[in-house]
Design a protein around this motif. Structure first.
Motif, PDB file in Angstrom:
ATOM      1  N   PRO A 108       0.919  -1.154  -0.252  1.00 54.20           N
ATOM      2  CA  PRO A 108       0.004  -0.120   0.301  1.00 54.20           C
ATOM      3  C   PRO A 108       0.958   0.748  -0.164  1.00 54.20           C
ATOM      4  N   THR A 109       0.018   1.971  -0.171  1.00 54.76           N
ATOM      5  CA  THR A 109       0.930   3.538  -0.543  1.00 54.76           C
ATOM      6  C   THR A 109      -0.520   4.589  -0.425  1.00 54.76           C
ATOM      7  N   PHE A 110      -0.488   6.309  -0.546  1.00 54.58           N
ATOM      8  CA  PHE A 110      -1.213   6.809  -0.358  1.00 54.58           C
ATOM      9  C   PHE A 110      -2.130   6.582  -1.886  1.00 54.58           C
ATOM     10  N   GLU A 128       5.970  -4.648  -0.825  1.00 50.45           N
ATOM     11  CA  GLU A 128       6.941  -3.621   0.043  1.00 50.45           C
ATOM     12  C   GLU A 128       7.981  -5.405  -0.400  1.00 50.45           C
ATOM     13  N   ASP A 129       8.180  -6.148  -0.120  1.00 49.78           N
ATOM     14  CA  ASP A 129       8.651  -7.282   0.588  1.00 49.78           C
ATOM     15  C   ASP A 129       9.348  -7.959  -1.370  1.00 49.78           C
ATOM     16  N   ASP A 130       8.373  -7.107  -2.593  1.00 49.22           N
ATOM     17  CA  ASP A 130       8.873  -7.128  -3.707  1.00 49.22           C
ATOM     18  C   ASP A 130       8.983  -6.324  -4.255  1.00 49.22           C
ATOM     19  N   CYS A 131      10.109  -5.494  -3.427  1.00 50.25           N
ATOM     20  CA  CYS A 131      11.085  -4.357  -4.304  1.00 50.25           C
ATOM     21  C   CYS A 131      12.654  -4.502  -3.674  1.00 50.25           C
ATOM     22  N   ALA A 132      12.977  -6.128  -4.459  1.00 49.07           N
ATOM     23  CA  ALA A 132      14.059  -6.599  -4.645  1.00 49.07           C
ATOM     24  C   ALA A 132      14.370  -7.869  -5.797  1.00 49.07           C
ATOM     25  N   PRO A 133      15.335  -7.960  -6.461  1.00 47.06           N
ATOM     26  CA  PRO A 133      15.280  -9.386  -6.981  1.00 47.06           C
ATOM     27  C   PRO A 133      14.821 -10.806  -6.007  1.00 47.06           C
ATOM     28  N   VAL A 149       8.293   3.456  -6.138  1.00 50.52           N
ATOM     29  CA  VAL A 149       8.805   2.971  -4.721  1.00 50.52           C
ATOM     30  C   VAL A 149       8.731   4.262  -3.570  1.00 50.52           C
ATOM     31  N   THR A 150       7.630   4.215  -2.304  1.00 50.91           N
ATOM     32  CA  THR A 150       7.393   4.951  -1.916  1.00 50.91           C
ATOM     33  C   THR A 150       8.402   4.468  -0.197  1.00 50.91           C
ATOM     34  N   THR A 151       9.686   5.344   0.247  1.00 46.47           N
ATOM     35  CA  THR A 151      10.182   5.031   1.259  1.00 46.47           C
ATOM     36  C   THR A 151      11.231   6.505   2.253  1.00 46.47           C
ATOM     37  N   PRO A 152      10.644   6.628   3.033  1.00 53.09           N
ATOM     38  CA  PRO A 152      10.112   5.355   4.251  1.00 53.09           C
ATOM     39  C   PRO A 152       8.584   5.973   3.919  1.00 53.09           C
ATOM     40  N   ASN A 153       7.065   4.967   3.467  1.00 54.21           N
ATOM     41  CA  ASN A 153       6.265   4.326   3.438  1.00 54.21           C
ATOM     42  C   ASN A 153       5.608   5.307   4.080  1.00 54.21           C
ATOM     43  N   ASN A 154       4.404   5.182   3.455  1.00 51.62           N
ATOM     44  CA  ASN A 154       3.116   6.132   3.863  1.00 51.62           C
ATOM     45  C   ASN A 154       2.169   5.260   3.806  1.00 51.62           C
ATOM     46  N   PRO A 155       1.442   4.258   4.805  1.00 52.64           N
ATOM     47  CA  PRO A 155       1.152   4.547   6.236  1.00 52.64           C
ATOM     48  C   PRO A 155       2.681   3.768   7.272  1.00 52.64           C
ATOM     49  N   THR A 156       2.784   2.669   6.327  1.00 55.36           N
ATOM     50  CA  THR A 156       3.836   1.520   7.328  1.00 55.36           C
ATOM     51  C   THR A 156       5.040   1.885   7.554  1.00 55.36           C
ATOM     52  N   GLY A 157       5.415   3.011   7.446  1.00 51.51           N
ATOM     53  CA  GLY A 157       6.488   3.181   8.309  1.00 51.51           C
ATOM     54  C   GLY A 157       8.418   1.831   7.540  1.00 51.51           C
ATOM     55  N   TRP A 158       7.574   1.484   6.440  1.00 54.94           N
ATOM     56  CA  TRP A 158       8.983   0.575   6.058  1.00 54.94           C
ATOM     57  C   TRP A 158       9.333   1.910   5.027  1.00 54.94           C
ATOM     58  N   TYR A 159      10.817   1.380   4.977  1.00 55.93           N
ATOM     59  CA  TYR A 159      11.624   1.466   3.903  1.00 55.93           C
ATOM     60  C   TYR A 159      13.081   1.188   3.676  1.00 55.93           C
ATOM     61  N   LEU A 160      13.847   1.651   2.869  1.00 52.98           N
ATOM     62  CA  LEU A 160      14.499   0.301   1.968  1.00 52.98           C
ATOM     63  C   LEU A 160      15.987   1.533   2.746  1.00 52.98           C
ATOM     64  N   ASP A 161      16.961   0.352   3.026  1.00 53.30           N
ATOM     65  CA  ASP A 161      18.045   1.179   3.653  1.00 53.30           C
ATOM     66  C   ASP A 161      18.797   0.508   2.574  1.00 53.30           C
ATOM     67  N   SER A 162      20.268   1.453   2.326  1.00 53.30           N
ATOM     68  CA  SER A 162      21.176   1.088   1.487  1.00 53.30           C
ATOM     69  C   SER A 162      21.883   0.176   0.796  1.00 53.30           C
ATOM     70  N   ALA A 163      21.884  -1.123   1.718  1.00 52.17           N
ATOM     71  CA  ALA A 163      22.236  -1.743   1.112  1.00 52.17           C
ATOM     72  C   ALA A 163      20.746  -2.595  -0.110  1.00 52.17           C
ATOM     73  N   ALA A 164      19.505  -2.245   0.840  1.00 49.51           N
ATOM     74  CA  ALA A 164      17.902  -2.460  -0.536  1.00 49.51           C
ATOM     75  C   ALA A 164      18.603  -1.443  -1.642  1.00 49.51           C
ATOM     76  N   LEU A 165      18.521  -0.696  -1.538  1.00 46.31           N
ATOM     77  CA  LEU A 165      19.055   0.601  -2.857  1.00 46.31           C
ATOM     78  C   LEU A 165      19.678   0.411  -3.540  1.00 46.31           C
ATOM     79  N   LYS A 166      20.514  -0.063  -3.158  1.00 45.15           N
ATOM     80  CA  LYS A 166      21.986  -0.703  -4.192  1.00 45.15           C
ATOM     81  C   LYS A 166      21.062  -2.011  -4.657  1.00 45.15           C
ATOM     82  N   THR A 167      20.801  -2.522  -4.132  1.00 42.21           N
ATOM     83  CA  THR A 167      20.650  -4.416  -5.346  1.00 42.21           C
ATOM     84  C   THR A 167      19.361  -3.896  -5.950  1.00 42.21           C
TER      85      THR A 167
END
Length: 371
Positions: A108-110, A128-133, A149-167
């Protein structure tokens, strides 16, 4: 009956007894922020006296540096100032449409993100869990040529950390995917304040990033958005932006610069402390309520989801709160592709004075126990 979108619900809350619905900052300004507000006449004079490009560059540099974005491509002319993140999203939609993209959008997102983009291109949901190979391979197989991708996400607060964004960036580069990021809630979570642009430019991916000041400072909706883009998209974004905007206010640019410098000195710490305090009050209050839980205990953004035992319970509590003049948001609309998934959730704003959060929680407790 047409289902109201989230902004329509937030507009209703603007005239309510207690607005705990929208994610805009409505807490009292800090002492330092009041000093800046009182200095607005002086900022106005400076804004009139200095060249527009000078004012804009200084505002952008102060804002991006405050958030740890030291490699933002300001010097290359690849950062554009806009009225708001919603205007930025409209521009992104126009660029995607001109290039005939098929978009995978976070879910989800806004809901206004999907509403705006679906007017321009075909949009597919991606979790959110599918934003990666290798999950990214699936959206490629579905014909997606861009990812938002919304990061951090609204409304969950989930975010991509640096390693995940690099990948993710490297995978998008390999697959020819245009990567779009909305980082409007970055200011609340230091874990998301690594230098995004260093990673993106090093990967060679085509990208558009939306940044936003409007969630951070309680300035009566005086705000800006920014669009930062890879070099291959600079001309297209500049042209799309020219269709909707001449320039932003130099006064607001000076205000953003001054607020950013204050935030870098101490103001951001005060904001984080307020949000953490209000989140802890919610967590403590909900712990004593039957059938309610904080859905995202690790989130640090300025909103908090509450999970109920059933969609019926959430809807009943929402109605009782509205009857008392207390407005929260339902979460079906965040789940723009599958609204039923959000039925059990309500979203509570945290960028408020703590006394208002406590008042809302007292009414929440009463509504939860009412049968």
């Amino acid at each position: 009956m047409r289902v109201l979108n989230l902004t329509e619900l937030e507009q209703q809350a603007l005239v309510s007894h207690l607005n705990m619905a929208d994610g805009h900052p409505r807490q009292d300004p800090t002492d330092e922020q009041w000093k800046i507000i009182h200095a607005l006449p002086e900022l106005f004079e400076v804004a009139l006296a200095l060249p527009a490009d000078h004012i804009e560059e200084h505002a952008q540099r102060a804002f991006f540096a405050m958030l740890g974005q030291h490699r933002a491509p300001i010097a290359d002319g690849r950062v554009f100032s806009v009225y708001s993140s919603s205007v930025a999203t409209m521009v992104v939609g126009n660029v995607l449409a001109q290039r005939q993209h098929r978009l995978a959008l976070l879910h989800p997102t806004f809901d206004n993100i999907s509403d705006l983009l679906r007017r321009s291109v075909t949009v597919l949901p991606v979790g959110e869990d599918d934003c990666a190979p290798p999950a990214l391979d699936e959206i490629v197989q579905q014909g997606a040529t861009s990812l938002f991708v919304t990061t951090p996400n609204n409304p969950t607060g989930w975010y991509l950390d640096s390693a995940a964004l690099k990948t993710l960036a490297e995978a998008c580069k390999v697959n020819g995917i245009l990567l779009c990021l909305d980082t409007s809630f970055r200011g609340f979570d230091v874990r998301a304040q690594y230098d995004t642009y260093e990673i993106l430019d090093r990967s060679g991916v085509s990208y558009i990033v939306i940044e936003d000041t409007g969630k951070i400072w309680p300035m009566a909706e005086l705000k800006l958005g920014f669009l930062a883009v890879s070099d291959d998209l600079r001309e297209a974004v500049a042209h799309a932006l020219s269709e909707v905007l001449l320039s932003v206010s130099p006064l607001v640019l000076k205000l953003v610069e001054t607020l950013s410098l204050d935030a870098a000195a101490s103001g951001m710490g005060a904001l984080h402390e307020l949000i953490a305090t209000n989140r802890s009050r919610v967590t403590a209050a909900v712990a004593d309520l039957p059938g309610v839980a904080v859905a995202d205990p690790d989130a640090r953004v300025s909103v908090c989801r509450l999970r109920f035992d059933s969609a019926e319970a959430a809807s009943r509590v929402l109605g009782l709160l509205r009857g008392s003049g207390i407005h929260l948001l339902p979460c079906q609309q965040f789940h723009w592709a599958r609204p039923g998934e959000g039925g059990r959730y309500l979203r509570l704003a945290l960028a408020r004075n703590t006394v208002d959060v406590d008042t809302a929680l007292a009414h929440l407790a009463e509504a939860t126990r009412t049968r």
